[in-house]
Design an enzyme around this catalytic site. Sequence first.
Site, PDB file in Angstrom:
ATOM      1  N   VAL A 501       0.827  -1.214   0.000  1.00 39.09           N
ATOM      2  CA  VAL A 501       0.000   0.000   0.000  1.00 39.09           C
ATOM      3  C   VAL A 501       0.861   1.263   0.000  1.00 39.09           C
ATOM      4  O   VAL A 501       2.048   1.235   0.284  1.00 39.09           O
ATOM      5  CB  VAL A 501      -0.968   0.009   1.205  1.00 39.09           C
ATOM      6  N   GLU A 502       0.182   2.393  -0.308  1.00 36.82           N
ATOM      7  CA  GLU A 502       0.838   3.709  -0.432  1.00 36.82           C
ATOM      8  C   GLU A 502       2.023   3.642  -1.389  1.00 36.82           C
ATOM      9  O   GLU A 502       3.090   4.191  -1.159  1.00 36.82           O
ATOM     10  CB  GLU A 502       1.265   4.230   0.944  1.00 36.82           C
ATOM     11  N   GLY A 503       1.811   2.961  -2.502  1.00 39.01           N
ATOM     12  CA  GLY A 503       2.859   2.750  -3.488  1.00 39.01           C
ATOM     13  C   GLY A 503       3.496   1.398  -3.254  1.00 39.01           C
ATOM     14  O   GLY A 503       4.253   1.213  -2.306  1.00 39.01           O
TER      15      GLY A 503
END
Length: 824
Positions: A501-503
């Site tokens: 997540v978040e990249g």
Amino acid sequence: MTFVLLIWIVALLVGLVGCAFLRVPLWITSIWIVIWLGILISFLPSPATVGVTLVGLAILVLINRTPLRKSLLTKPLLRAYRRVLPTMSTTEKEALAAGTVWWEGELFSGRPHWSKLLNIPKPELTLEERAFLSGPVETLCGMLDDWKITHEWADLPPEVWNFLKTNRFFALIIPKSYGGLEFSSYAHSEILLRIATRSITAASVVAVPNSLGPAELLLHYGTTEQKRHYLPRLARGDEIPCFALTGPYAGSDAASIPDIGIVCRGSWDGQTVLGLRLNFEKRYITLAPVATLIGLAFKLLDPDHLLSEQEDRGITCALIPRNLPGLEIGYRHFPLNIPFQNGPIRGRDVFIPLDQIIGGPALIGHGWRMLMENLAAGRSISLPAHATGAAQTAVLTTGAYARIRRQFHTPIGWFEGVQEILARMGGTLYAMDAVRTMTVGANDLGEIPAVPSAIVKYHVTEMGRQIALDAIDIHGGKGIILGPKNYLGRGFQAAPIAITVEGANILTRNMIIFGQGAIRCHPFVLKEMEAAQNPDGHAALATFDRALWAHVGFFLSNMVRAWTLGFHAAHGAQSPTDGPTRRFYQHLERYSAAFAVLSDAAMLTLGGKLKRKERLSARLGDLLSYLYIASAVLKRFEDDGRPVADLPLVEWACRHLIYQFQEQAHDFLRNFPKRGLAFFLRAVIFPTGRTYSAPSDHLGRTVAELLTSPNETRARLTSGVSQNGPAAQPIAQLEEALTLASSAEQLEHKIRDAHREIPTRILHDLERARWAKDQDILTADEYATLEHFYSLVSEIISVDAFPPDALGTKPIPLPWGTQVLTGG
């Protein structure tokens, strides 16, 4: 005459090398060359030396006279540069514009100013933040039973949800003027870390309202009316927020989201207003099943030109109340048995007025910039805190378990194979916590550390994954049998979640760290690109001229510095201290220059192709990351007051990171497509070969011993672990057993040293201790100490077992029913 000429040539080269190494300005270097030419022609007058002098003077005039240099050199180079400069999309430009350049810029310079690093203020908690951490956070930790949360309830219990709302856990970042706590980024990180040591589910629930989502976006971009309406409600927990970005067809490539908002007229509160008709499909949205306020990213289209003549208005962010017609929400995903609320959201012809756009109509099309600017800082907080908290629990428990768990009548922590893994766990955790702390501290200083945040997000979560695996490896069967007695299993299961997540980490490593860092952090590349894109020809040429020739000098200086420092094993490099960490600073300075050389060589020869050479770009990102993390390790040691007892951890971490730099640089050169240039660069970077060594076995044993005994270093390293509440009893028992281990071992030695023949019927430790008491070898108090120690060990190494119908949501009936078969 030949000998004298040779001396003068050597003198010239030494002078030029010195000027390049010290980065002497061009005009001073030119004066040195003029003096050298004058002495040369005075002592060796001949047509050849006169010719050399005239050519040399002509070159000096050309490169020092700016108008001449511009017209003859810079102008054609600018034309060539514009031809090869890769096109950049709007989203790429906005991603590059997000954030500031901080310490990573010094590492890109090839000559970092260590005083800047050491003068960065140490992050500190306020009295209010400390009270919250020791009060409500510890109370919360005591309420968390992670086995019941993950296996029985698949959610936090109602009393925990109420406690979170009542104590404003969802308002860590909201200003006090809106009813929030307005804590620092450092406090935010410390709170999430502490909660994560007890429950990743609870940490995730607390993290989302305080990270990228409605509250943060409203704080930075919301209208006054939006802030007044929503922020107090979010602070009280009246609204539960989520943010919907990822969809089935747009994950890491979030800029290509297919979700659409069409400008139209519709009904809102009984009136016909101008607004948006939204159609979207999102998934993996944390808190979505319980959210009452959804932040949404979508592409805004205006086909009827109700707002302007422009049809495609770009990515936009808006707030969607849960109760709107057409909104489908409530089903849940189940991410790796970690049941934080997460699920899909769908919208079919959902209508909202323009006022629901975050920032109002004025910020239509600014959604991607909003997301990039907030991710630039946010990546450094939530996920690194979760990973570090889980890692602290793993290191604390694994060190204690390795001391009290025995095989072959020996604590497993004494075996060299186990010590190797313990050393990796301890040194890695020290680096994780150091780089996490330094980077969240940057947020509190007003920085928006885009590149460091990407470094921390990728490397800390990867380090956490390795520590989780190492902890299970040492615990063996104890680590893999889930149940109330297992303090590792859920952290192990959760480790991949932070990776995605978040990249996603693959994207972050291959495309973001160096992809953004090379342009943002390099002292001249961004200036050259901006100059090339400037339509004002005169201004473009002037800017490009300054940046280009400064870049040339920068590159030559770094080549000289990399070769010189490499040839002398970094002796002579700068260090802010003469203490035991001096050599680490020197090696980092050497490799900072080496990194700058490799970066410039790759960008110069590969140009836009470097973006597609992902593995090369990833390796360059790793090099920058190793420098940054090692810097944070040294900063942590200084901030802690240089505790001598922590030096083994500092040395292990620095040696490991510097060694990894060396090996990754070697792999980069081995795979660099320009083979001739790679050969030359290898001679510059490694003039005497790859001579730096990984942490030694002796150092690893020292680190392992720190983790397997009670001491201040171990306490500092794992200070975030909460042992509050009944569910934390297995960890508390481990810690108690560890404090007794040394005394127990001494009493066992006392029994052996008595040289009495122990009856063959006595096989167990407790029986042996009882026999020793009966033989007056042990006193009653000594026997009681051993009895308690063995009782603790027996409880600690035990694992859970369940009746057949206790597992599975729909157990399959067995032929013998639910009774346990006993044989017969």
